[in-house]
Design a protein around this motif. Structure first.
Motif, mmCIF file in Angstrom:
data_model
loop_
_atom_site.group_PDB
_atom_site.id
_atom_site.type_symbol
_atom_site.label_atom_id
_atom_site.label_comp_id
_atom_site.label_asym_id
_atom_site.label_seq_id
_atom_site.Cartn_x
_atom_site.Cartn_y
_atom_site.Cartn_z
ATOM 1 N N LYS B 41 1.515 -6.088 -6.940
ATOM 2 C CA LYS B 41 0.247 -5.775 -6.274
ATOM 3 C C LYS B 41 0.362 -4.519 -5.416
ATOM 4 O O LYS B 41 -0.439 -3.592 -5.543
ATOM 5 C CB LYS B 41 -0.181 -6.963 -5.385
ATOM 6 C CG LYS B 41 -0.268 -8.289 -6.119
ATOM 7 C CD LYS B 41 -0.730 -9.409 -5.206
ATOM 8 C CE LYS B 41 0.244 -9.773 -4.098
ATOM 9 N NZ LYS B 41 1.505 -10.381 -4.563
ATOM 10 N N THR B 42 1.387 -4.505 -4.587
ATOM 11 C CA THR B 42 1.549 -3.357 -3.687
ATOM 12 C C THR B 42 1.855 -2.087 -4.479
ATOM 13 O O THR B 42 1.331 -1.011 -4.170
ATOM 14 C CB THR B 42 2.675 -3.647 -2.673
ATOM 15 O OG1 THR B 42 2.334 -4.825 -1.950
ATOM 16 C CG2 THR B 42 2.870 -2.495 -1.724
ATOM 17 N N THR B 43 2.662 -2.241 -5.498
ATOM 18 C CA THR B 43 2.979 -1.078 -6.326
ATOM 19 C C THR B 43 1.707 -0.505 -6.940
ATOM 20 O O THR B 43 1.497 0.716 -6.941
ATOM 21 C CB THR B 43 3.961 -1.487 -7.438
ATOM 22 O OG1 THR B 43 5.103 -2.088 -6.839
ATOM 23 C CG2 THR B 43 4.398 -0.287 -8.251
ATOM 24 N N MET B 81 -2.482 -1.549 5.013
ATOM 25 C CA MET B 81 -1.215 -1.725 4.294
ATOM 26 C C MET B 81 -0.615 -3.103 4.546
ATOM 27 O O MET B 81 -0.834 -3.704 5.582
ATOM 28 C CB MET B 81 -0.206 -0.682 4.783
ATOM 29 C CG MET B 81 -0.627 0.730 4.532
ATOM 30 S SD MET B 81 -0.126 1.166 2.884
ATOM 31 C CE MET B 81 -0.291 2.935 2.978
ATOM 32 N N GLN B 82 0.191 -3.514 3.598
ATOM 33 C CA GLN B 82 0.900 -4.786 3.752
ATOM 34 C C GLN B 82 1.845 -4.722 4.955
ATOM 35 O O GLN B 82 1.913 -5.657 5.742
ATOM 36 C CB GLN B 82 1.689 -5.084 2.478
ATOM 37 C CG GLN B 82 2.468 -6.385 2.565
ATOM 38 C CD GLN B 82 3.051 -6.781 1.218
ATOM 39 O OE1 GLN B 82 3.016 -6.031 0.254
ATOM 40 N NE2 GLN B 82 3.594 -7.978 1.158
ATOM 41 N N ASN B 83 2.574 -3.594 5.072
ATOM 42 C CA ASN B 83 3.418 -3.401 6.254
ATOM 43 C C ASN B 83 2.580 -2.740 7.332
ATOM 44 O O ASN B 83 1.930 -1.738 7.089
ATOM 45 C CB ASN B 83 4.600 -2.491 5.929
ATOM 46 C CG ASN B 83 5.503 -3.101 4.877
ATOM 47 O OD1 ASN B 83 5.560 -4.326 4.740
ATOM 48 N ND2 ASN B 83 6.170 -2.260 4.123
ATOM 49 N N LEU B 157 -7.286 -3.808 1.012
ATOM 50 C CA LEU B 157 -6.493 -4.582 1.967
ATOM 51 C C LEU B 157 -5.356 -5.270 1.216
ATOM 52 O O LEU B 157 -5.593 -6.027 0.277
ATOM 53 C CB LEU B 157 -7.352 -5.629 2.677
ATOM 54 C CG LEU B 157 -8.588 -5.111 3.427
ATOM 55 C CD1 LEU B 157 -9.847 -5.430 2.651
ATOM 56 C CD2 LEU B 157 -8.657 -5.705 4.819
ATOM 57 N N ASP B 158 -4.124 -4.960 1.637
ATOM 58 C CA ASP B 158 -2.954 -5.534 0.974
ATOM 59 C C ASP B 158 -2.376 -6.634 1.859
ATOM 60 O O ASP B 158 -1.735 -6.356 2.862
ATOM 61 C CB ASP B 158 -1.924 -4.419 0.726
ATOM 62 C CG ASP B 158 -0.825 -4.871 -0.234
ATOM 63 O OD1 ASP B 158 -0.846 -6.045 -0.653
ATOM 64 O OD2 ASP B 158 0.045 -4.046 -0.555
ATOM 65 N N GLU B 159 -2.645 -7.857 1.498
ATOM 66 C CA GLU B 159 -2.200 -9.020 2.262
ATOM 67 C C GLU B 159 -2.371 -8.827 3.768
ATOM 68 O O GLU B 159 -1.400 -8.837 4.515
ATOM 69 C CB GLU B 159 -0.724 -9.320 1.947
ATOM 70 C CG GLU B 159 -0.481 -9.339 0.461
ATOM 71 C CD GLU B 159 0.569 -10.333 0.030
ATOM 72 O OE1 GLU B 159 0.839 -11.277 0.801
ATOM 73 O OE2 GLU B 159 1.102 -10.177 -1.071
ATOM 74 N N PRO B 160 -3.608 -8.670 4.196
ATOM 75 C CA PRO B 160 -3.819 -8.313 5.603
ATOM 76 C C PRO B 160 -3.667 -9.474 6.571
ATOM 77 O O PRO B 160 -3.570 -9.248 7.769
ATOM 78 C CB PRO B 160 -5.265 -7.810 5.619
ATOM 79 C CG PRO B 160 -5.922 -8.545 4.510
ATOM 80 C CD PRO B 160 -4.881 -8.757 3.462
HETATM 81 MG MG LIG Z 1 2.967 -6.511 -1.767
#
Ligand SMILES: [Mg+2]
Ligand SMILES: Nc1ncnc2c1ncn2[C@@H]1O[C@H](COP(=O)(O)OP(=O)(O)OP(=O)(O)O)[C@@H](O)[C@H]1O
Lengths: 388, 310
Positions: B41-43, B81-83, B157-160
Motif C-alpha cells: 500500500k505504502t509503496t 503519511m504512514q510515518n 491518507l496512509d494508515e492515519p
Molecule cells: Mg504502509
C-alpha cells in the motif's frame, strides 16, 4: 519563506548548543592568540641592547663613525678592557654583545682587504643577529663606497655613511611600528577563527539538514508544490544568514582586541579574507550536511574536518614548519589558502602589486573551492529527489 | 478521473512490491485501500506521489501525468503519511502553519485554514506543544492536520489512525467523511477492515502488490460464497461431533475453540435450524447464540486462502 523560517526555528532550538561552541571556540582562540608573544627582536623601536665597544685600532674616523652608528641603535656601556671583567659583564647580562675592533682595522679597510671584527656574545640572545646586521650594514656600505668612489676621504665617507644609514634606519623604524604586535596577533586570531568557523558551521548547518533530510520529512516536503529551486534558495539563504551571523560574532572580538588596526588595509583584508573563507566553509558544511545521516556522525565529522584541516593547513603550527608533503595535501583544502593569505596580510608592511596579487589569488582559490563544492551539492540534491 | 494508475511495477531487488498494480479513482469517492502488512500500500502511494522510482507503468493525477516536477498537481493533493512527518523543533501550530504555507502563500487565508485544521483534529488545547510532548494519538492527529490544512482536492491518507483511541478515531473518520462531502476525493489505506467498511464508498483489496478485488462493501461480499457466521456457546463441548456438523449441507466451515462453535454457512442459506436440531440430537446444551454477517476478512480469506490479519 516557510523553509527559511523553519530553518531559523531549528537553529533557535539548537541555540544553546551552538552558543556553547561559539563561546568555547572564541575563548580558545583568544587564549591561544594571547599566549603568543611576538619575538622581541622584531620590535626595533623598543629594544636597545647594552653592548661594549672596544677599540684597539686607535683614533680613526671610520671606527668613530661605526661607534656612533651603533650608539644610535644600542646602549654603549663603558667597560675596562680586562678579560675577567668582560666575562663577568656578559655573564650578568650587563652587556649582551662585546665588539672588538682589532689593530690595523682601518688600514685594512682602506686597502680593500677582508677584515674581521671580533665579537663576544651571550649565546642564543636575540641581540646577536640584530647587532651583526647593524655592523654588517655599516661595513658593507663602507666597502661599497671604497669600491666605487676610490678617491673618497675618510671624512666624506663617514658623512655619506651617516646619511645613508640614517635613512635606512628610518625605514626600519617605520616598518617596526606598523609591523606591530597587533599585526602578529590578529594574524594568529584570524587563523584560529578558521577552526571555530568550520566547527560551528558544520554543526549548525548539519543540525538543520539532518532535520530536513530525515526521510519522512523530506518526502513530505517533496509532496508539496514548492519548487526544488525555491527550496534550495531558501535553504541556502538560511545557511548564508547563519554563516554571516557566526562570522560577525567571531570578528567582533577582533575589533575589541585590535581596535583601529582592523580599519587599516591589513585589518580590512583580514576581514575580507575571513568572510570569503566563511563562504567556502559554509559550502563544505552544506555538502557535509547533505551527506551525514546522524547526529553522532555530525559531531565526528565536525571535529575531524575542522581540526584536521586546521592542523594540515598551519592554523596551530606555522606553515613554514610543516613538511612539503603535508602542505601539498593541505593545498587541496581552502583552509590552507586562507591561512596563507592571512599570514601574507599580517606580515605585509605595505601593499604592492606583488603581495596583493598573491593574497587575492589565495582568496579567489578559496572562493572557487566554495563554488565548486556548492555545485556538487546541488547536483547531489537533485539526484536524490526521487528514491530508487 | 482523479487517479489513473496502469500496470505499475516496482521492484526492490528481487522483491516485487508492486506487480502490475492498477487503480482508478473517480472524483468524489472515498476509496479504501485494504491490505495486510507488506502488501504494497505504502509503496503504491509513494510511487503515485513520484517519491519513488518505479520500473514500469503510468500514473496520472487529475488526468495529467504525474512527475516530481508536476507542481500544479501537487498543489491540489494532500498527504498524510504512514510515518508521522513533523518538525520536532516546531510547535503544533507552527507545524501546521509550515505545511499549510507550502501550499498557501496568503497569510489571512492560511491563518483561517490552520485554525480550521486544528478544530478538525481537536488539538485546540495543544497548539503550543512541541511534538515530543504529544501522546502517540495526538501526534497522529497533528500529522493529519498538517496534511489536510490546505484543503486539497485529493487527500491520500496512509494508515492515519494507528495508535489513535477509538473515540478520536471515530472523530477522525467522521471528519474525513465531512471533507469528502465538502468535495475532496479520498484514498484511505488501512489494514483495519472495520474502518474501511465504515467510510469507504469503494474498496480495493490488495495482496502481494496487486489489487485482488474491488467494489463496494456489498459487492465484495456478494462475490464470495460464505454468508453469515453463526456463533454458538456450547455448555458441554466435549460431546460434540464436529465432523457431523461440517457434513451438514451448505456448511463451509465449522470451528470449535473452547466453548465457542463458529459455523460459516453459504451465502443466503440459513442453516441455524438444522444446526440446532443436530446439536439437540447430540444432547449438547446451548448458551448464547448470535450470528454475524460476512466481513471483508472473509472476502480476503476466500480469495487468498489466508487471514487479512496475522
Ligand atoms: Mg504502509
Ligand atoms: N525501501 C525498501 N527496500 C526494500 N524493500 C522494501 C522497501 N520498502 C518496502 N519494502 C518491501 O515492499 C513490500 C511492500 O511494503 P509496503 O510498505 O508498501 O507495504 P504496506 O502495504 O504499506 O504495509 P503496512 O501495512 O505494514 O504499512 C514489503 O514486503 C516491504 O518489505
Amino acid at each position: 519563506m516557510q523553509v527559511y523560517k523553519a530553518f531559523f526555528r531549528i537553529i533557535q532550538k539548537n541555540r544553546s548548543q551552538i552558543a556553547i561552541y561559539l563561546v568555547v571556540f572564541m575563548v580558545l582562540a583568544l587564549l591561544l592568540t594571547n599566549a603568543y608573544t611576538p619575538p622581541q627582536d622584531t620590535d626595533f623601536t623598543k629594544t636597545r641592547f647594552n653592548i661594549a665597544f672596544i677599540n684597539e685600532d686607535g683614533d680613526s674616523e671610520l671606527v668613530d663613525g661605526l661607534k656612533t652608528y651603533l650608539g644610535e641603535n644600542a646602549n654603549l656601556v663603558d667597560l675596562p678592557d680586562d678579560p675577567q671583567q668582560l666575562q663577568d659583564a656578559l655573564f650578568f647580562r650587563q652587556v649582551v654583545y662585546i665588539l672588538r675592533v682589532p689593530k690595523g682595522f682601518t688600514a685594512a679597510m682602506l686597502n680593500g682587504q677582508e677584515v674581521q671584527l671580533e665579537k663576544t656574545i651571550v649565546p642564543d640572545s636575540p641581540s646577536n643577529i640584530y647587532m651583526d646586521l647593524l655592523i654588517n650594514k655599516y661595513l658593507n656600505s663602507a666597502q661599497t663606497y671604497f669600491a666605487y668612489l676610490p678617491g673618497l676621504s675618510q671624512d666624506q665617507l663617514v658623512d655619506y655613511l651617516k646619511v645613508d644609514l640614517a635613512e635606512e634606519t628610518a625605514v626600519t623604524v617605520i616598518s617596526g611600528s606598523s609591523h606591530s604586535a597587533n599585526a602578529e596577533k590578529s594574524g594568529y586570531y584570524f587563523n584560529y577563527i578558521s577552526y571555530s568557523l568550520f566547527a560551528i558551521l558544520i554543526l549548525g548547518v548539519c543540525s538543520v539538514m539532518l532535520v530536513f533530510n530525515d526521510t519522512d520529512l523530506k518526502r513530505r516536503n517533496l509532496c508539496s508544490p514548492i519548487r526544488s529551486a525555491t527550496m534550495n534558495f531558501q535553504m541556502i539563504l538560511g545557511n548564508l544568514s547563519f554563516a554571516v551571523l557566526t562570522w560577525l560574532v567571531l570578528i567582533s572580538a577582533s575589533f575589541v582586541m585590535y581596535g583601529s588596526y582592523m580599519f587599516t588595509t591589513n585589518g580590512l583584508l583580514l576581514l575580507l579574507n575571513s568572510f570569503i573563507f566563511t563562504l567556502a566553509a559554509l559550502s563544505i558544511s552544506y555538502l557535509i550536511g547533505n551527506l551525514v545521516k546522524s547526529r553522532g556522525a555530525m559531531s565526528a565529522v565536525a571535529n575531524v574536518f575542522a581540526l584536521g584541516t586546521s592542523f594540515l593547513s598551519g592554523v596551530f603550527v606555522p606553515q613554514e614548519l610543516l613538511g612539503a608533503n603535508v602542505l601539498t595535501i593541505a593545498s587541496f583544502t581552502p583552509t590552507y589558502w586562507y591561512v596563507k593569505a592571512n599570514n601574507e596580510i599580517a606580515n605585509a608592511v605595505s601593499f604592492n602589486a606583488g603581495n596583493l596579487q598573491s593574497i587575492f589569488t589565495s582568496m579567489v582559490l578559496v572562493l572557487a573551492f566554495g563554488v565548486a563544492v556548492l555545485g556538487v551539492t546541488l547536483v547531489l540534491i537533485k539526484q536524490r529527489r526521487v528514491e530508487a | 478521473m482523479v487517479i489513473n494508475v496502469k500496470n505499475l511495477v516496482k521492484r526492490y531487488g528481487d522483491l516485487i512490491a508492486l506487480d502490475h498494480f492498477n487503480l482508478e479513482v473517480q472524483e468524489g469517492e472515498i476509496l479504501g485501500l485494504l491490505g495486510p502488512n507488506g502488501s504494497g500500500k505504502t509503496t503504491a502511494i509513494n510511487c503515485i506521489l513520484s517519491l519513488l522510482k518505479y520500473d514500469k507503468g503510468t500514473i496520472e493525477i487529475f488526468d495529467q501525468p504525474m512527475s516530481p516536477d508536476a507542481y500544479d498537481i501537487k498543489r491540489d493533493v494532500g498527504i498524510v503519511m504512514q510515518n508521522v512527518a513533523v518538525f520536532e523543533e516546531l510547535t503544533v501550530y507552527e507545524n501546521i502553519d509550515y505545511f499549510c504555507g507550502l501550499y498557501i502563500a496568503d497569510r489571512q487565508t492560511r491563518k483561517k485554514r490552520v485554525a480550521e485544521a486544528i478544530d478538525f483534529v481537536g488539538l485546540n488545547d495543544f497548539i503550543k506543544f512541541f511534538p515530543k510532548k504529544l501522546s502517540g494519538g495526538l501526534l497522529r492527529r497533528l500529522n493529519i492536520a498538517c496534511g489536510i490544512a490546505h484543503q486539497p482536492k485529493l487527500i491520500i491518507l496512509d494508515e492515519p489512525t494507528v495508535a489513535v483511541d477509538p473515540q478520536s478515531r471515530n472523530n477522525i473518520l467522521e471528519g474525513i467523511q465531512k471533507l469528502n462531502r465538502q468535495g475532496a476525493t479520498i484514498i484511505y489505506t488501512s489494514h483495519y477492515m472495520e474502518e474501511v467498511e465504515q467510510i469507504a464508498s469503494r474498496i480495493a483489496i490488495m495482496d502481494k502488490g496487486k489489487i485482488i478485488a474491488m467494489g463496494t462493501n456489498e459487492e465484495l461480499k456478494k462475490k464470495i460464497k460464505s454468508g453469515e457466521h453463526i456463533n454458538l456457546e456450547l455448555l458441554n463441548p466435549e460431546d460434540l461431533d464436529l465432523e457431523a456438523i461440517k457434513a451438514l449441507p451448505h456448511i463451509i466451515s465449522a470451528e470449535l475453540t473452547d466453548h465457542q462453535l463458529v459455523v460459516k454457512s453459504g451465502r443466503d442459506k440459513n442453516n441455524l435450524i438444522a444446526i440446532l436440531d443436530h446439536l439437540k440430537d447430540q444432547n449438547i446444551a446451548i448458551g448464547k447464540i448470535y450470528s454475524e454477517p460476512p466481513t471483508l476478512n472473509d472476502v480476503f480469506l476466500e480469495i487468498t486462502g489466508k487471514e487479512l490479519r496475522d
